[in-house]
Design an enzyme around this catalytic site. Structure first.
Site, PDB file in Angstrom:
ATOM      1  N   ASP A  61      42.528  17.005  40.371  1.00 36.67           N
ATOM      2  CA  ASP A  61      43.292  16.243  39.376  1.00 36.67           C
ATOM      3  C   ASP A  61      42.488  15.920  38.124  1.00 36.67           C
ATOM      4  O   ASP A  61      41.247  15.856  38.150  1.00 36.67           O
ATOM      5  CB  ASP A  61      43.734  14.905  39.974  1.00 36.67           C
ATOM      6  CG  ASP A  61      44.862  15.050  40.968  1.00 36.67           C
ATOM      7  OD1 ASP A  61      45.086  16.168  41.455  1.00 36.67           O
ATOM      8  OD2 ASP A  61      45.511  14.029  41.257  1.00 36.67           O
ATOM      9  N   ASP A  62      43.245  15.650  37.069  1.00 41.33           N
ATOM     10  CA  ASP A  62      42.782  14.987  35.836  1.00 41.33           C
ATOM     11  C   ASP A  62      42.046  15.907  34.865  1.00 41.33           C
ATOM     12  O   ASP A  62      41.621  15.468  33.809  1.00 41.33           O
ATOM     13  CB  ASP A  62      41.899  13.761  36.127  1.00 41.33           C
ATOM     14  CG  ASP A  62      42.635  12.681  36.893  1.00 41.33           C
ATOM     15  OD1 ASP A  62      43.840  12.853  37.155  1.00 41.33           O
ATOM     16  OD2 ASP A  62      42.014  11.658  37.237  1.00 41.33           O
ATOM     17  N   HIS A 207      38.958  15.355  42.342  1.00 44.87           N
ATOM     18  CA  HIS A 207      39.019  15.344  40.876  1.00 44.87           C
ATOM     19  C   HIS A 207      37.958  16.287  40.319  1.00 44.87           C
ATOM     20  O   HIS A 207      36.770  16.110  40.619  1.00 44.87           O
ATOM     21  CB  HIS A 207      38.789  13.922  40.357  1.00 44.87           C
ATOM     22  CG  HIS A 207      39.826  12.951  40.824  1.00 44.87           C
ATOM     23  ND1 HIS A 207      39.794  12.378  42.079  1.00 44.87           N
ATOM     24  CD2 HIS A 207      40.938  12.474  40.215  1.00 44.87           C
ATOM     25  CE1 HIS A 207      40.850  11.582  42.214  1.00 44.87           C
ATOM     26  NE2 HIS A 207      41.557  11.619  41.107  1.00 44.87           N
TER      27      HIS A 207
HETATM   28 ZN   LIG Z   1      44.935  11.383  38.191  1.00 43.65          ZN
END
Ligand SMILES: [Zn+2]
Length: 276
Positions: A61-62, A207
């Site tokens: 993610d991100d 992440h």
């Molecule tokens: Zn996130």
């Protein structure tokens, strides 16, 4: 407000109340797992998938991150692993070539909002704009529109899930394995948590914006492979969903049922936890 609407309203508020206070402790999370039930939305929301085989989905993610995501893509290629990237629209706009590479190499690109706000506290119009801008950025980078969405922090209301699914066609993806890598506990801890919690059908959250997460991945991939797990994208995992969750399935890591449908109360508090 009619009586039935009032009951629904109260149920909804109670269901989501855990998000409104501080960060849940592991004990609270465990308690929530056993006692709290959400109205089921088959085919819309997943935190894991019931599959007849040792299949799992790694999700990152991100990103994309200018430096770390290319490193991760190199690692994934070396291991012949397909992953799913829940990207932030403004990062896609800045590094569209990295997203294009990920898509070209067989990874799934999914919508994680434009700027990572808390959907559970936003107007529909604001949420719609976040999703549409990111959908467009992904289409520009890869030539394809995403079919999956993960709300930042896992924060989303049942009503939002329904209209987002209806308008965008997205399945809503949460997770069932969370190594809390955003707290930067060190690569060994990230690896140990993932290895301990991952089961067939798991959706593993990480992440690709934290150096320790990327450092943890080579040995994490090695050990998951040694346990017999096979890596697929989230959409592939969903397509493998077994019809009914009653049958036993191969479990390289031991016991524990795999569930098909999310309970969002498992997800961390949006107020204090950057998970997701
Ligand atoms: Zn996130």
């Amino acid at each position: 407000m009619s009586a039935s609407r009032l009951v629904f309203f109260c149920f909804t508020v109670l269901s989501f109340a855990p998000w409104l206070d501080g960060e849940p402790t592991p004990a609270k999370r465990g308690a929530a797992r056993e006692t709290r039930a959400e109205p089921e939305e088959p085919g819309i929301t997943f935190n894991s998938v019931h599959v007849d085989g040792p299949y799992i989905a790694m999700t990152f993610d991100d990103g994309p991150s200018a430096t770390l995501t290319p490193k991760l893509l190199d690692l994934l290629a070396a291991h012949h692993i397909k992953a799913t990237f829940f990207v932030i629209g403004e990062n896609v706009a800045e590094h569209s070539e990295i997203v294009a590479r990920a898509a070209r190499e067989g990874h799934e690109i999914a919508n994680h909002s434009w700027s990572h706000p808390n959907f559970g506290k936003m107007s529909d119009e604001g949420v719609r704009r976040q999703l549409q801008q990111t959908d467009d950025a992904i289409k520009n980078a890869t030539g394809k529109r995403p079919t999956l969405m993960r709300p930042p922090y896992g924060s989303i209301t049942a009503r939002e899930k329904r209209w987002i699914h209806n308008e965008f066609g997205y399945d809503i993806i949460i997770w069932d394995v969370d190594p809390y890598d955003w707290k930067r506990p060190g690569p060994a801890v990230v690896r140990a948590r993932i290895l301990k919690e991952t089961r067939p059908g798991s959706i593993v959250l990480s992440h690709d914006i934290h150096p320790g997460t990327i450092e943890a991945m080579p040995s994490t991939f090695d050990e998951l492979e040694a346990k017999g797990f096979k890596f697929v994208t989230v959409s592939e995992l969903i397509r493998m969903a077994a019809a009914r969750p009653a049958r036993a399935s191969p479990r390289p890591t031991g016991s524990g049922p795999t569930s098909a449908i999310v309970s969002p109360s498992l997800t961390p508090s949006p107020a204090s936890s950057p998970s997701g």
